[in-house]
Write a protein that holds these residues in place. Structure first.
Motif, PDB file in Angstrom:
ATOM      1  N   ASP A  39       0.808  -1.221   0.000  1.00 44.69           N
ATOM      2  CA  ASP A  39       0.000   0.000   0.000  1.00 44.69           C
ATOM      3  C   ASP A  39       0.844   1.276   0.000  1.00 44.69           C
ATOM      4  O   ASP A  39       0.308   2.362   0.178  1.00 44.69           O
ATOM      5  N   ARG A  40       2.128   1.145  -0.201  1.00 46.28           N
ATOM      6  CA  ARG A  40       3.016   2.318  -0.164  1.00 46.28           C
ATOM      7  C   ARG A  40       3.340   2.832  -1.564  1.00 46.28           C
ATOM      8  O   ARG A  40       4.492   3.053  -1.921  1.00 46.28           O
ATOM      9  N   ASP A  41       2.321   3.069  -2.340  1.00 44.96           N
ATOM     10  CA  ASP A  41       2.519   3.514  -3.717  1.00 44.96           C
ATOM     11  C   ASP A  41       3.202   4.877  -3.794  1.00 44.96           C
ATOM     12  O   ASP A  41       4.020   5.120  -4.674  1.00 44.96           O
ATOM     13  N   GLU A  42       2.866   5.785  -2.884  1.00 42.76           N
ATOM     14  CA  GLU A  42       3.477   7.118  -2.892  1.00 42.76           C
ATOM     15  C   GLU A  42       4.986   7.029  -2.625  1.00 42.76           C
ATOM     16  O   GLU A  42       5.779   7.701  -3.275  1.00 42.76           O
ATOM     17  N   VAL A  43       5.377   6.184  -1.682  1.00 43.60           N
ATOM     18  CA  VAL A  43       6.806   6.009  -1.393  1.00 43.60           C
ATOM     19  C   VAL A  43       7.514   5.455  -2.621  1.00 43.60           C
ATOM     20  O   VAL A  43       8.591   5.926  -2.994  1.00 43.60           O
ATOM     21  N   GLY A  48      11.302   4.968  -5.751  1.00 40.21           N
ATOM     22  CA  GLY A  48      11.592   3.767  -6.513  1.00 40.21           C
ATOM     23  C   GLY A  48      11.550   2.488  -5.703  1.00 40.21           C
ATOM     24  O   GLY A  48      11.823   1.407  -6.216  1.00 40.21           O
ATOM     25  N   GLN A  49      11.207   2.586  -4.416  1.00 33.26           N
ATOM     26  CA  GLN A  49      11.101   1.415  -3.563  1.00 33.26           C
ATOM     27  C   GLN A  49      10.050   1.698  -2.503  1.00 33.26           C
ATOM     28  O   GLN A  49       9.584   2.814  -2.383  1.00 33.26           O
ATOM     29  N   ARG A  50       9.679   0.707  -1.731  1.00 32.91           N
ATOM     30  CA  ARG A  50       8.572   0.861  -0.775  1.00 32.91           C
ATOM     31  C   ARG A  50       9.020   0.913   0.685  1.00 32.91           C
ATOM     32  O   ARG A  50       8.193   1.039   1.581  1.00 32.91           O
ATOM     33  N   GLY A  51      10.319   0.803   0.932  1.00 34.17           N
ATOM     34  CA  GLY A  51      10.815   0.833   2.300  1.00 34.17           C
ATOM     35  C   GLY A  51      10.863   2.245   2.861  1.00 34.17           C
ATOM     36  O   GLY A  51      10.920   3.223   2.135  1.00 34.17           O
ATOM     37  N   VAL A  52      10.833   2.349   4.180  1.00 31.84           N
ATOM     38  CA  VAL A  52      10.971   3.628   4.871  1.00 31.84           C
ATOM     39  C   VAL A  52      12.037   3.498   5.940  1.00 31.84           C
ATOM     40  O   VAL A  52      12.330   2.395   6.371  1.00 31.84           O
ATOM     41  N   PRO A  53      12.667   4.567   6.346  1.00 38.23           N
ATOM     42  CA  PRO A  53      12.356   5.952   6.025  1.00 38.23           C
ATOM     43  C   PRO A  53      12.897   6.373   4.658  1.00 38.23           C
ATOM     44  O   PRO A  53      13.849   5.793   4.154  1.00 38.23           O
ATOM     45  N   VAL A  54      12.262   7.400   4.111  1.00 34.90           N
ATOM     46  CA  VAL A  54      12.730   8.049   2.891  1.00 34.90           C
ATOM     47  C   VAL A  54      12.715   9.547   3.158  1.00 34.90           C
ATOM     48  O   VAL A  54      11.716  10.083   3.639  1.00 34.90           O
ATOM     49  N   LEU A  55      13.830  10.195   2.863  1.00 29.58           N
ATOM     50  CA  LEU A  55      13.947  11.641   3.020  1.00 29.58           C
ATOM     51  C   LEU A  55      13.936  12.291   1.648  1.00 29.58           C
ATOM     52  O   LEU A  55      14.654  11.841   0.746  1.00 29.58           O
ATOM     53  N   ILE A  56      13.146  13.338   1.508  1.00 28.70           N
ATOM     54  CA  ILE A  56      13.104  14.131   0.287  1.00 28.70           C
ATOM     55  C   ILE A  56      13.544  15.547   0.670  1.00 28.70           C
ATOM     56  O   ILE A  56      12.921  16.174   1.533  1.00 28.70           O
ATOM     57  N   ASP A  57      14.609  16.037   0.049  1.00 32.96           N
ATOM     58  CA  ASP A  57      15.054  17.417   0.214  1.00 32.96           C
ATOM     59  C   ASP A  57      14.836  18.091  -1.135  1.00 32.96           C
ATOM     60  O   ASP A  57      15.679  18.001  -2.030  1.00 32.96           O
ATOM     61  N   THR A  63      16.794  12.622  -2.863  1.00 32.64           N
ATOM     62  CA  THR A  63      15.884  11.605  -2.342  1.00 32.64           C
ATOM     63  C   THR A  63      16.757  10.470  -1.848  1.00 32.64           C
ATOM     64  O   THR A  63      17.609   9.978  -2.591  1.00 32.64           O
ATOM     65  N   MET A  64      16.561  10.074  -0.597  1.00 33.92           N
ATOM     66  CA  MET A  64      17.381   8.982  -0.068  1.00 33.92           C
ATOM     67  C   MET A  64      16.613   8.144   0.930  1.00 33.92           C
ATOM     68  O   MET A  64      15.659   8.603   1.538  1.00 33.92           O
ATOM     69  N   SER A  65      17.069   6.907   1.054  1.00 32.74           N
ATOM     70  CA  SER A  65      16.495   5.987   2.029  1.00 32.74           C
ATOM     71  C   SER A  65      17.619   5.513   2.945  1.00 32.74           C
ATOM     72  O   SER A  65      18.753   5.964   2.816  1.00 32.74           O
ATOM     73  N   GLU A  66      17.285   4.626   3.851  1.00 36.20           N
ATOM     74  CA  GLU A  66      18.205   4.070   4.841  1.00 36.20           C
ATOM     75  C   GLU A  66      18.503   5.104   5.931  1.00 36.20           C
ATOM     76  O   GLU A  66      19.070   6.164   5.657  1.00 36.20           O
TER      77      GLU A  66
END
Length: 79
Positions: A39-43, A48-57, A63-66
């Protein structure tokens, strides 16, 4: 500054990212995501992936994860 953090309530990695932003005094918006990966289509759309956290600056086009990467980025770039 337009910083957004995609996070899941109760996620310890998301809390680390959020704590780093708070400690650096960065204003940011939290986008709470659904617990189900499917259900994480927005992420997926923004990262490009569904894991969190994701930071958008948005100001820097980053855009980064981990959580470890996010904490380093906050300390080195945003703080």
């Amino acid at each position: 500054m337009a910083v957004r953090l995609y996070a899941l309530d109760g996620c310890p990695w998301c809390e680390k990212a959020s704590d780093a932003l708070d400690e650096a005094g960065i204003e940011y918006e939290t986008e709470w995501v659904d617990a189900l990966h499917s259900d994480r289509d927005e992420v997926k759309r923004v990262s490009g992936q569904r894991g969190v956290p994701v930071l958008i600056d948005e100001d820097r086009g980053v855009t980064m994860s981990e959580s470890a990467n996010i904490v380093k980025y906050v300390e080195r770039t945003l703080a």
